[in-house]
Design a protein around this motif. Structure first.
Motif, short mmCIF file in Angstrom:
data_model
loop_
_atom_site.label_atom_id
_atom_site.label_comp_id
_atom_site.label_asym_id
_atom_site.label_seq_id
_atom_site.Cartn_x
_atom_site.Cartn_y
_atom_site.Cartn_z
N VAL A 66 2.65 -8.21 -4.80
CA VAL A 66 2.61 -8.44 -3.35
C VAL A 66 2.38 -9.91 -3.06
CG1 VAL A 66 1.39 -7.90 -1.21
CG2 VAL A 66 1.79 -6.10 -2.89
N LEU A 67 1.45 -10.53 -3.80
CA LEU A 67 1.16 -11.95 -3.60
C LEU A 67 2.37 -12.81 -3.94
CD1 LEU A 67 -1.43 -13.30 -2.58
CD2 LEU A 67 -2.02 -13.80 -4.96
N LYS A 68 3.15 -12.40 -4.93
CA LYS A 68 4.36 -13.14 -5.31
C LYS A 68 5.50 -12.92 -4.31
CE LYS A 68 5.73 -13.07 -9.55
NZ LYS A 68 6.16 -12.54 -10.87
N GLY A 69 5.40 -11.88 -3.48
CA GLY A 69 6.44 -11.62 -2.49
C GLY A 69 7.48 -10.61 -2.94
N ASP A 70 7.28 -10.00 -4.13
CA ASP A 70 8.24 -9.01 -4.62
C ASP A 70 8.03 -7.65 -3.97
OD1 ASP A 70 9.40 -10.82 -6.42
OD2 ASP A 70 7.86 -10.40 -7.92
N MET A 71 6.78 -7.37 -3.57
CA MET A 71 6.45 -6.05 -3.02
C MET A 71 5.65 -6.21 -1.73
SD MET A 71 5.37 -3.85 -6.44
CE MET A 71 5.01 -2.39 -5.46
N LEU A 84 0.25 -10.36 6.64
CA LEU A 84 -0.84 -9.44 6.37
C LEU A 84 -0.83 -8.97 4.92
CD1 LEU A 84 -0.81 -7.31 9.65
CD2 LEU A 84 -2.50 -9.01 8.98
N ASP A 85 0.37 -8.78 4.36
CA ASP A 85 0.48 -8.41 2.95
C ASP A 85 -0.18 -9.45 2.05
OD1 ASP A 85 1.77 -5.99 3.18
OD2 ASP A 85 3.78 -6.82 3.02
N LYS A 86 0.12 -10.71 2.31
CA LYS A 86 -0.43 -11.80 1.48
C LYS A 86 -1.96 -11.85 1.61
CE LYS A 86 3.55 -13.89 0.25
NZ LYS A 86 3.95 -14.23 -1.12
N LEU A 87 -2.46 -11.78 2.82
CA LEU A 87 -3.90 -11.85 3.03
C LEU A 87 -4.60 -10.65 2.40
CD1 LEU A 87 -3.99 -13.00 6.78
CD2 LEU A 87 -4.52 -14.38 4.76
N VAL A 108 -7.94 -8.32 -1.97
CA VAL A 108 -8.16 -7.27 -2.96
C VAL A 108 -8.33 -7.86 -4.36
CG1 VAL A 108 -7.07 -5.33 -4.14
CG2 VAL A 108 -7.01 -5.47 -1.65
N LEU A 109 -7.46 -8.81 -4.72
CA LEU A 109 -7.53 -9.40 -6.06
C LEU A 109 -8.85 -10.14 -6.28
CD1 LEU A 109 -3.85 -10.68 -6.40
CD2 LEU A 109 -4.92 -8.79 -7.66
#
Length: 474
Positions: free
Chosen positions: A380-385, A287-290, A295-296
């Protein structure tokens, strides 16, 4: 009638069989109701496979429900978890029944709509009459009936908390008759506001007291450090015919979880594994990735406008990058829209203050509205957050507060977030005192311990409507 002389009742012999037969009758009635909804007639007038399914599933429920823990005592437990277990067990029974019909090549003749109606009606009736019984029993126990007498062995923080909960939640039907105070326990508070409680002086006296005073349960709340006493107590209670519960001192440990898992073939307890690990964490990651990608894409025009404004306000890059600690202490570069003029920190991080001269005009607007945080969706998209989680702090702040605040670094057992539980409660912006940081950490740890996807959704919605601005955002 007072608690101390309230009568206790044991489940009569055969009570479990009676409950199972009652459930079978309820499921049979639910099948007939489902037949009326689907076929407008009784079940025996429909295709015979439905009657076969009725008999098969009722028999499966009779034998499978006890194995799934449906008939364990609800005393002291949350009703929602018990009803959820019942609904899941009933679904499993229907699926097995459908599988049998498939193996005998009758699956095509079974009405899927009738099965759905039967599941819904069966779940409603099974949980309904249990809920009524649950509330009736709680009501009776609040008047002193159907209580269980308890001994608490060990009276540290956990023992005292168990005693208070048993007293306050009188509907659970537990009466603490006696306590044993270990020499390592803290000073025992005055017990008179709670109830009349006997004091057992030695471990040797516990068995005799339990036998002569009609004790139903013994709660052992000794700390793990008292392992020698635990072994001694286990030997002394070997012939005591009452339920014995061990309540580990998790309150003193102040960790994230106490879930029991099998590891290398032995039971182990995970003390600091976050709740968000596992299947729920996988959904959160997806869900974070989506969410970040959406948003971007949707806010890309706004990004261009903000970038042009930053360039116009002062020379320098559009983005501000700074090292932060992520999941399990792994470093990453966090992205923000630059809100300050270019300057040197000289080896230390100085937090922005109100009317800070380093902040540009557009930077004031970006910080006040939290629009400077938008580039973190790239993180978030990179997976750091993550979208929701504890806010990442500067490395120098981590080094400082790690020595001052207990469990400060435990915040890094999950991914940091763009928004969080602390932020929607007003704990954002400058942390110029230890008290402010301590309060923020307290809310962050509450989030980690109580995480759920529903909690994340609540934080996102709250942030969208109220969380972007605030008196501490400057």
């Amino acid at each position: 009638m007072t608690r101390s002389n309230a009568p206790t009742f044991k489940r009569p012999h055969g009570f479990g069989v009676l409950m199972r037969l009652t459930d079978v009758v309820v499921l049979a009635a639910a099948a007939q109701l489902a037949s009326y909804l689907r076929f407008d007639s009784l079940l025996h007038t429909t295709d015979h496979i439905h009657t076969v399914m009725l008999c098969l599933c009722c028999a499966l429920a009779f034998f499978m429900f006890p194995q799934s823990g449906v008939y364990v005592s609800w005393r002291g437990r949350f009703m929602s978890s018990m009803l959820g277990r019942l609904a899941a067990s009933w679904a499993a029974v229907l699926l097995i029944g459908l599988l049998f019909s498939f193996l005998f090549h009758y699956a095509g003749q079974v009405s899927r709509l009738w099965l759905c109606y039967w599941y819904v009606m069966g779940t409603v009736l099974l949980t309904g009459y249990r809920a009524v019984a649950y509330f009736l029993l709680r009501r009776l126990r609040s008047y002193g009936f159907n209580t269980k007498r308890v001994i608490i062995v060990g009276y540290g923080q956990t023992g005292q908390e168990m005693h208070k909960r048993a007293w306050r939640q009188e509907q659970s039907g537990y009466h603490v008759a006696a306590i044993y105070v270990d020499g390592q326990d803290h000073k025992v508070p005055d017990l008179s506001p709670l109830s009349n409680v006997d004091r057992i002086e030695t471990l040797d006296d516990i068995h005799g007291y339990a036998t002569s005073n009609q004790i139903d349960e013994i709660w052992i709340t000794l700390p793990v450090s008292a392992s020698s006493q635990l072994h001694e107590l286990q030997y002394m209670l070997r012939n005591t015919l009452v339920d014995v519960r061990w309540v580990p001192d998790m309150l003193g440990l102040q960790m994230f979880s106490s879930s029991m898992v099998e590891f290398l073939g032995l039971p182990t307890v995970d003390l600091n594994r976050p709740v968000s690990d596992g299947l729920g964490g996988m959904f959160k990651h997806l869900l974070d990735k989506l969410f970040a990608a959406t948003v971007l894409i949707m806010l890309s025009p706004l990004f261009l406008v903000i970038a042009a404004g930053i360039k116009y306000a002062s020379p320098g890059p559009v983005f501000f990058k700074q090292a932060r600690l992520g999941l399990n202490g792994k470093k990453f570069m966090v992205y923000k829209f630059r809100s300050m003029k270019l300057h040197q920190e000289h080896g230390q991080v100085t937090q922005a203050t109100q009317h800070d001269p380093r902040i540009t005009r557009i930077g004031q607007f970006l910080r006040r509205t939290s629009l400077d945080e938008l580039p973190q969706f790239i993180n978030v998209l990179k997976g750091d957050m993550s979208v929701v989680g504890p806010r990442p702090h500067a490395l120098q702040h981590n080094q400082m507060y790690e020595e001052i605040l207990e469990l400060y670094m435990a915040r890094h057992r999950v991914k940091p977030g763009i928004t969080g539980w602390a932020q929607i409660h007003g704990l954002r912006g400058e942390t110029d005192t230890v008290d402010k940081m301590e309060k923020r950490v307290e809310f962050d740890l509450h989030y980690i311990r109580n995480w759920s996807l529903l909690m994340d959704l609540r934080i996102v919605v709250w942030t969208a409507f109220k969380g972007w601005t605030g008196k501490n955002a400057y």
